[in-house]
Design an enzyme around this catalytic site. Structure first.
Site, PDB file in Angstrom:
ATOM      1  N   ASP A  29      31.223  40.090  41.837  1.00 40.04           N
ATOM      2  CA  ASP A  29      32.288  41.052  41.611  1.00 40.04           C
ATOM      3  C   ASP A  29      32.941  41.261  42.992  1.00 40.04           C
ATOM      4  O   ASP A  29      32.345  40.904  44.014  1.00 40.04           O
ATOM      5  CB  ASP A  29      31.649  42.345  41.087  1.00 40.04           C
ATOM      6  CG  ASP A  29      32.624  43.485  41.001  1.00 40.04           C
ATOM      7  OD1 ASP A  29      33.717  43.287  40.472  1.00 40.04           O
ATOM      8  OD2 ASP A  29      32.292  44.595  41.475  1.00 40.04           O
ATOM      9  N   ASP A  32      35.434  44.319  44.107  1.00 41.46           N
ATOM     10  CA  ASP A  32      35.533  45.713  44.553  1.00 41.46           C
ATOM     11  C   ASP A  32      34.165  46.384  44.507  1.00 41.46           C
ATOM     12  O   ASP A  32      33.552  46.475  43.446  1.00 41.46           O
ATOM     13  CB  ASP A  32      36.477  46.490  43.622  1.00 41.46           C
ATOM     14  CG  ASP A  32      37.925  46.032  43.763  1.00 41.46           C
ATOM     15  OD1 ASP A  32      38.334  45.776  44.895  1.00 41.46           O
ATOM     16  OD2 ASP A  32      38.617  45.939  42.746  1.00 41.46           O
TER      17      ASP A  32
HETATM   18  P1  B16 Z   1      43.994  45.484  39.991  1.00 43.64           P
HETATM   19  P2  B16 Z   1      36.314  44.442  40.249  1.00 43.64           P
HETATM   20  C1  B16 Z   1      38.357  45.989  39.471  1.00 43.64           C
HETATM   21  O1  B16 Z   1      37.815  45.057  40.351  1.00 43.64           O
HETATM   22  C2  B16 Z   1      38.250  47.390  40.032  1.00 43.64           C
HETATM   23  O2  B16 Z   1      36.882  47.789  40.098  1.00 43.64           O
HETATM   24  C3  B16 Z   1      39.014  48.368  39.169  1.00 43.64           C
HETATM   25  O3  B16 Z   1      38.941  49.663  39.740  1.00 43.64           O
HETATM   26  C4  B16 Z   1      40.480  47.914  39.058  1.00 43.64           C
HETATM   27  O4  B16 Z   1      41.225  48.768  38.201  1.00 43.64           O
HETATM   28  C5  B16 Z   1      40.504  46.489  38.505  1.00 43.64           C
HETATM   29  O5  B16 Z   1      39.743  45.638  39.368  1.00 43.64           O
HETATM   30  C6  B16 Z   1      41.916  45.948  38.416  1.00 43.64           C
HETATM   31  O6  B16 Z   1      42.455  45.815  39.706  1.00 43.64           O
HETATM   32  O7  B16 Z   1      44.792  46.701  39.674  1.00 43.64           O
HETATM   33  O8  B16 Z   1      43.982  45.121  41.459  1.00 43.64           O
HETATM   34  O9  B16 Z   1      44.349  44.299  39.119  1.00 43.64           O
HETATM   35  O10 B16 Z   1      35.365  45.576  40.489  1.00 43.64           O
HETATM   36  O11 B16 Z   1      36.204  43.795  38.882  1.00 43.64           O
HETATM   37  O12 B16 Z   1      36.320  43.432  41.379  1.00 43.64           O
HETATM   38 MG    MG Z   2      33.265  46.382  41.273  1.00 38.85          MG
END
Ligand code: B16
Ligand code: MG
Length: 226
Positions: free
Chosen positions: A7, A9
């Site tokens: 993952d 974030d």
């Molecule tokens: P974006 P991950 C996720 O990343 C985040 O945890 C989540 O908070 C966010 O809304 C989602 O990506 C979409 O991100 O707006 O940049 O497309 O934890 O799956 O790496």
């Molecule tokens: Mg994450």
């Protein structure tokens, strides 16, 4: 173990804080409540689903047209992109650079299963793009986490069976997705949101290939006994 799927974030870098700041900026504008606990429930969830959740919590789910919702998401993303444009290799979470080197040293394939459309730009800023053999495009998926599709797609792109993959997550939705994909789940963070994980580490600096290999063996023994 033939592949490790990450993952982004909260595992590779702490962009969860930037998502929080960007959503807070929007919440203040449209006058709905938002705090870190609400933000916690959005981890791993797509941009559109995150906005829906926030509007429901704020009692404003019927207040905006689809076009207005799109405008709010675009605004959130612009703010977020302004924040991530300042990322440097120094923003890798502790131990992640070392862990990637350990995996590469053992020829273990490395994949990315992030829900974020900004993931490639973030990997470039962190200067680790070349370490990844496969990066899933979240826009090409039918379902988001906790559905296993994103992890199964990563395994398919890497050419590795899901049973031979370990995946690393910081969010409950992500751990559920990994387990539904039939993979070994590593949770980073607090135990209460990681109940289904096969291995939990408190912080990324605790993540070592040695620990992962040890737990992988125990996991294999548990599976044989089942
Ligand atoms: P974006 P991950 C996720 O990343 C985040 O945890 C989540 O908070 C966010 O809304 C989602 O990506 C979409 O991100 O707006 O940049 O497309 O934890 O799956 O790496
Ligand atoms: Mg994450």
């Amino acid at each position: 173990m033939k592949a490790a799927i990450f993952d982004l974030d909260g595992v590779i870098t702490d962009t969860a804080e930037y998502h929080y700041l960007a959503w807070k900026h929007i919440a203040e504008q449209i006058d709905i409540p938002f705090n870190r606990s609400v933000n916690e429930s959005l981890k791993g969830i797509s941009r559109a689903e995150s906005l829906e959740s926030m509007l429901i919590i704020g009692g404003a789910q019927t207040k905006y047209t689809n076009a207005e919702k799109q405008a709010l998401m675009d605004q959130k993303n612009q703010y977020y992109q302004m924040l991530i444009s300042k990322l440097t290799p120094e923003d890798l979470l502790p131990g992640i650079g070392r862990f990637l080197c350990e995996l590469k040293g053992e020829n273990i394939k490395i994949g990315l299963a992030s829900s974020s459309r900004n993931a490639p730009a973030i990997l470039k800023r962190l200067e680790i793009m070349d370490d990844f053999h496969a990066i899933v495009d979240p826009t090409a998926l039918a379902k988001g986490k906790p559905d296993p599709e994103i992890f199964l797609t990563a395994a398919a792109l890497l050419g590795v069976s899901p049973a031979d993959c370990a995946a690393i997550e910081d969010a409950e939705a992500g751990i559920s997705a990994i387990k539904s994909a039939g993979m070994f789940a590593v949770g980073v963070g607090h135990e209460q949101s990681m109940l289904d994980a096969d291995l939990i580490v408190r912080q990324t600096s605790d993540l070592t290939l040695e620990l992962l290999n040890e737990e992988w063996v125990q996991y294999g023994i548990r599976k044989i006994k089942e």
